[in-house]
Design an enzyme around this catalytic site. Structure first.
Site, PDB file in Angstrom:
ATOM      1  N   HIS A  69      38.636  29.905 -55.895  1.00  0.00           N
ATOM      2  CA  HIS A  69      39.045  30.213 -57.276  1.00  0.00           C
ATOM      3  C   HIS A  69      37.893  30.852 -58.066  1.00  0.00           C
ATOM      4  CE1 HIS A  69      42.468  27.866 -56.027  1.00  0.00           C
ATOM      5  NE2 HIS A  69      41.662  26.846 -55.762  1.00  0.00           N
ATOM      6  N   GLU A  97      37.659  22.802 -60.521  1.00  0.00           N
ATOM      7  CA  GLU A  97      37.462  23.005 -59.087  1.00  0.00           C
ATOM      8  C   GLU A  97      36.597  24.232 -58.835  1.00  0.00           C
ATOM      9  OE1 GLU A  97      40.016  24.119 -55.047  1.00  0.00           O
ATOM     10  OE2 GLU A  97      41.067  23.735 -56.936  1.00  0.00           O
ATOM     11  N   HIS A 141      36.709  24.141 -51.383  1.00  0.00           N
ATOM     12  CA  HIS A 141      37.708  23.745 -52.380  1.00  0.00           C
ATOM     13  C   HIS A 141      37.620  22.243 -52.640  1.00  0.00           C
ATOM     14  CE1 HIS A 141      40.266  27.467 -52.385  1.00  0.00           C
ATOM     15  NE2 HIS A 141      39.662  27.628 -51.214  1.00  0.00           N
ATOM     16  N   GLU A 169      38.703  21.029 -48.136  1.00  0.00           N
ATOM     17  CA  GLU A 169      39.028  20.338 -49.378  1.00  0.00           C
ATOM     18  C   GLU A 169      38.139  19.098 -49.407  1.00  0.00           C
ATOM     19  OE1 GLU A 169      41.063  21.448 -51.653  1.00  0.00           O
ATOM     20  OE2 GLU A 169      42.435  22.846 -50.664  1.00  0.00           O
TER      21      GLU A 169
END
Length: 329
Positions: A117, A154, A211, A293
């Site tokens: 992101h 995030e 992430h 993650e």
């Protein structure tokens, strides 16, 4: 054997000794010389040892008398000053290639780290909503990512950890590229197809997208997302499925050990490994690639770790160690 009397005659020669007396004298003299000769021979054998082509085990012998070794000669002035030949490197000098020193095996390898992101995505929702081809279908260019309940993004987390990973890998001689650094000529994105293209064009030896998850509280732990075998449009992952799994397994083991975190308790059956075919960043990659993650931002206990700089350094170390292991370092 007959022994000759080599004495010169004289006018008043003493009576000749009996033959057995002369023979006894010679025997005593020979006995006195023999140990010295034998000691010299034994010392020669001990010091010489077996030759380079002698496959026999060395013989161990007990010398009759071994003289003390001569003291080593003092270094010459040339050797002491470094102006002439010397077998010892001067203090602080780097070993020469002849000493057997080896370069780090990771020197010259290339790794791409993809911070998930972008903090600017929240202000550019129209841009990130545009559809891109991921091979098997079309999907939005990017998303905003999640946040903790206190608003820690995030995107902030992923960029911080990615920079830490870069520092660690560069310390091993690895060339590291980041797909973006928010605020540096990149107000939003990049799109998922561009992220894949950056790794492909760099001919990266490994690509890792960083992430943190955003599922309901109580779901904890990390997981690694591996590419499925897909083929369609610009996607063909057949060649990277195997090496990507190896990369993911390496990272999972090192991440758990370094951070103390457990594999996710809500997917992956406790393995920490999940296979997906709906992520453009994986579908369009031609280089070994995984997503990690690192935890669940919506769980208070995981969030406490994710917001800790000390824990993020451990997370970066685990990811870097996994990459190093995959590359053979």
């Amino acid at each position: 054997m007959r022994y000759e009397d080599r004495s010169q005659p004289s006018d008043a020669a003493p009576p000749a000794r009996p033959w057995y007396a002369r023979r006894a004298t010679l025997v005593v003299a020979a006995a006195a010389v023999a140990p010295t000769c034998l000691a010299g021979w034994v010392l020669t054998q001990v010091l010489a040892g077996a030759g380079p082509d002698d496959s026999r085990p060395p013989r161990i012998v007990m010398p009759l008398s071994v003289p003390s070794p001569a003291p080593s000669p003092a270094p010459s002035p040339d050797a002491a000053t470094g102006t002439g030949p010397s077998t010892s490197p001067s203090p602080g000098s780097s070993p020469s290639p002849s000493t057997g020193a080896k370069a780090d095996p990771l020197t010259g390898r290339t790794v791409v780290i993809d911070p998930g992101h972008n903090t600017g995505n929240f202000q550019h929702t129209d841009e990130i909503d545009q559809q891109v081809d991921i091979g098997t279908n079309r999907k939005e260019c990017d998303t905003t990512g999640t946040t903790t309940n206190d608003g820690y993004m995030e995107a902030e987390f992923s960029l911080d950890v990615s920079r830490r990973v870069r520092t660690l890998l560069e310390g091993r001689g690895v060339k590291v590229l980041l797909t973006h650094e928010a605020g540096k000529a990149r107000a939003w994105g990049p799109c998922i197809d561009e992220r894949a293209r950056i790794g492909n064009e760099a001919r990266a030896d490994a690509v890792v997208s960083v992430h943190a998850d955003g599922v309901s509280a109580g779901n904890r732990g990390f997981h690694i997302i591996l590419p499925a075998k897909v083929k369609g449009g610009g996607a063909d992952t057949a060649k990277i499925v195997g090496p990507s799994r190896q990369l993911g397994e390496r990272i999972a083991g090192n991440f758990a050990r370094t951070t103390g975190s457990s594999p996710a308790n809500y997917l992956g059956s406790g393995t920490g490994l999940v296979v997906r075919d709906d992520l453009g960043g994986l579908n369009l990659s031609t280089r070994p690639k995984v997503f990690i993650e690192c935890g669940n931002m919506r769980d208070a206990k995981d969030a406490a770790q994710l917001t800790s700089p000390e824990w993020r350094q451990k997370a970066a170390q685990g990811i870097a160690d996994g990459i190093v292991g995959f590359l053979g370092g």
